[in-house]
Design an enzyme around this catalytic site. Structure first.
Site, mmCIF file in Angstrom:
data_model
loop_
_atom_site.group_PDB
_atom_site.id
_atom_site.type_symbol
_atom_site.label_atom_id
_atom_site.label_comp_id
_atom_site.label_asym_id
_atom_site.label_seq_id
_atom_site.Cartn_x
_atom_site.Cartn_y
_atom_site.Cartn_z
ATOM 1 C CG ASP A 1 18.991 10.805 -10.410
ATOM 2 O OD1 ASP A 1 18.835 9.814 -11.150
ATOM 3 O OD2 ASP A 1 18.995 11.977 -10.830
ATOM 4 C CG HIS B 1 -6.432 8.855 -0.186
ATOM 5 N ND1 HIS B 1 -5.102 8.567 -0.449
ATOM 6 C CD2 HIS B 1 -7.072 7.660 -0.127
ATOM 7 C CE1 HIS B 1 -4.952 7.256 -0.571
ATOM 8 N NE2 HIS B 1 -6.126 6.684 -0.375
ATOM 9 C CG ASP C 1 2.073 17.046 22.475
ATOM 10 O OD1 ASP C 1 0.826 17.001 22.529
ATOM 11 O OD2 ASP C 1 2.814 16.363 23.198
ATOM 12 C CE LYS D 1 -1.218 4.691 -1.708
ATOM 13 N NZ LYS D 1 -1.885 4.210 -0.485
ATOM 14 C CG HIS E 1 -2.047 0.921 1.193
ATOM 15 N ND1 HIS E 1 -2.161 1.967 2.072
ATOM 16 C CD2 HIS E 1 -3.132 0.992 0.386
ATOM 17 C CE1 HIS E 1 -3.278 2.644 1.817
ATOM 18 N NE2 HIS E 1 -3.880 2.086 0.806
ATOM 19 C CE LYS F 1 -3.632 6.905 2.646
ATOM 20 N NZ LYS F 1 -4.853 6.305 2.939
#
Length: 427
Positions: free
Chosen positions: A174, A345, A352, A169, A167, A347
């Protein structure tokens, strides 16, 4: 009734076959499942002081000297495609969701052009999430010299791990810069979250020593699928400090302990002293996490969660599964906000105002226990403020869930909540 010896033999064979099948299922399940210990921690120090501990607990190392740029929504791809186009030695690309469309063509063209120029291009796609990849795009990339590999394809050799998906991404250019976040290759990720057909998302662009850890995360699945080990300056160059941000990466999934991303989230919740703000599209906390949230509120922590409503989600079943524990969360003092207009979408979790987590992991057991994920822990007040500003931007258009009204939701709504919760790890 036929009581011939032949009928008895067939019955015994059928029972024996069923027993063997059930035994194999049990063996596969037992072998693949992670241990799920009850996590606990006792500590009075602040999260800002404990970044090295967070990194070590999640099998990583906190490295200083990094630069971070935050990218939102479809504008992310302007930067990504430009940086791919600037590659001189290697491009490594890993994602869960890749579907045919305008965005696919744009990214495939960029990867193709670099491969034709002699750049080593490796592309890792999840076999399940990228099942709708266009055949023409794949042929184009492979003909140009791109190596395209599918993670856990639907073959017999993967029968025990078909439910395990990558899952992540990740893009590494380089070996010098990397991108990590939630953006997928599907046309809904274009635009600026202006309607239900254009999603909201956040990814970060990174330069500095942390890039080696992200390259290592890519190599884990690439080597597992291909056996290829890549080395040298083209992929692991010497990295100099590029900024002053302290970062650690969590992605390991050891067989005999809780996965790193789960430990990361749980520990951060337990260390919070002022506030925890979470943005996550699929928020289905397990009982231990709910208890940790409740304990945080009892310490005086402001706990807020922003997520899409069923009307904005790409998978309303997941939102209903999350609804099952809303009442308990609100009785613990957690504030819940649902955004109705499109899929949020991103995440992200900030703690704090000094530490943030950003990456690919949803707040559910599929991400915490099953999927291969990557999350970055970032100690930097400016980045935390940027993420909190994104929270506030969408929270202004969200509806805060009211406990009294929630308890009066319809019986049909409650039935769906409980039904989908029972299968939440499969959604």
């Amino acid at each position: 009734m036929n009581d011939s010896p032949g009928s008895h033999t067939l019955l015994y064979l059928a029972l024996a076959s069923l027993t063997i099948i059930l035994l194999l299922i049990a063996i596969i399940w037992s072998h693949r499942r992670h241990r799920d210990p009850k996590l606990r921690i006792e500590c009075q120090a602040s999260i800002g002081e404990l970044v090295p501990s967070l990194a070590g607990l999640t099998l990583g190392t906190a490295v200083p000297g990094n630069a971070v740029t935050v990218h939102e929504n479809g504008a992310f791809f302007d930067v990504l495609v430009a940086r791919i186009g600037a590659a001189r030695k290697s491009v490594h690309f890993e994602t869960f969701l890749w579907s045919e469309g305008a965005l696919e063509k744009r990214v495939a063209d960029a990867l193709t052009e670099r491969a034709r120029a002699g750049v080593q291009v490796r592309v890792m796609l999840d076999a399940n999430g990228s099942a709708k990849m266009g055949k023409a795009a794949r042929r184009q990339m492979e003909a140009a010299g791109c190596k395209v590999v599918f993670f856990h394809d639907n073959s017999f050799r993967n029968i025990g791990v078909l439910n395990d998906r990558t899952h992540r991404k990740i893009v590494i250019v380089d070996g010098l810069e990397a991108f990590v976040g939630g953006h997928c290759i599907k046309d809904e990720w274009l635009g600026n979250a202006e309607d239900a057909h254009h999603y909201s998302d956040v990814s970060v662009q990174l330069r500095g020593p942390i890039v080696h850890a992200i390259q290592g995360a890519f190599s884990e699945n690439w080597t597992g699928e291909t056996g290829e080990l890549f080395v040298g300056e083209d992929v692991f160059p010497a990295l100099k400090p590029e900024g002053d941000v302290l970062i650690h990466a969590a992605f390991a999934k050891p067989e005999n302990s809780a996965p790193a991303v789960k430990i990361l989230h749980h520990t951060a919740i337990c260390l919070a002293r002022k506030r925890i703000w979470i943005q996550n599209p699929y928020f289905i906390p397990e009982p231990d996490a709910i208890d940790a949230f409740g304990q945080a509120v009892a310490r005086g922590v402001d706990v807020r969660v922003l997520m899409p409503a069923t009307s904005g989600s790409d998978n309303p079943m997941v939102q209903h599964a999350g609804h099952r524990n809303f009442e308990k969360l609100m009785r613990c003092g957690v504030r819940l906000f649902e955004y109705p207009d499109t899929l949020l979408h991103q995440k992200i979790m900030t703690v704090d105002g000094v530490w943030s987590a950003v990456g690919s992991s949803n707040f559910d057991d599929r991400s915490f226990e099953t999927n291969d994920e990557i999350m970055l822990g970032i100690k930097d007040e400016a980045i935390a403020q940027r993420f909190d500003a994104i929270f506030e931007k969408y929270a202004a258009g969200a509806r805060e869930v009211d406990l009294e009204q929630w308890t009066r939701r319809s019986l049909w709504h409650k039935l769906k909540d409980h039904a989908f919760y029972t299968i939440n790890e499969l959604l």
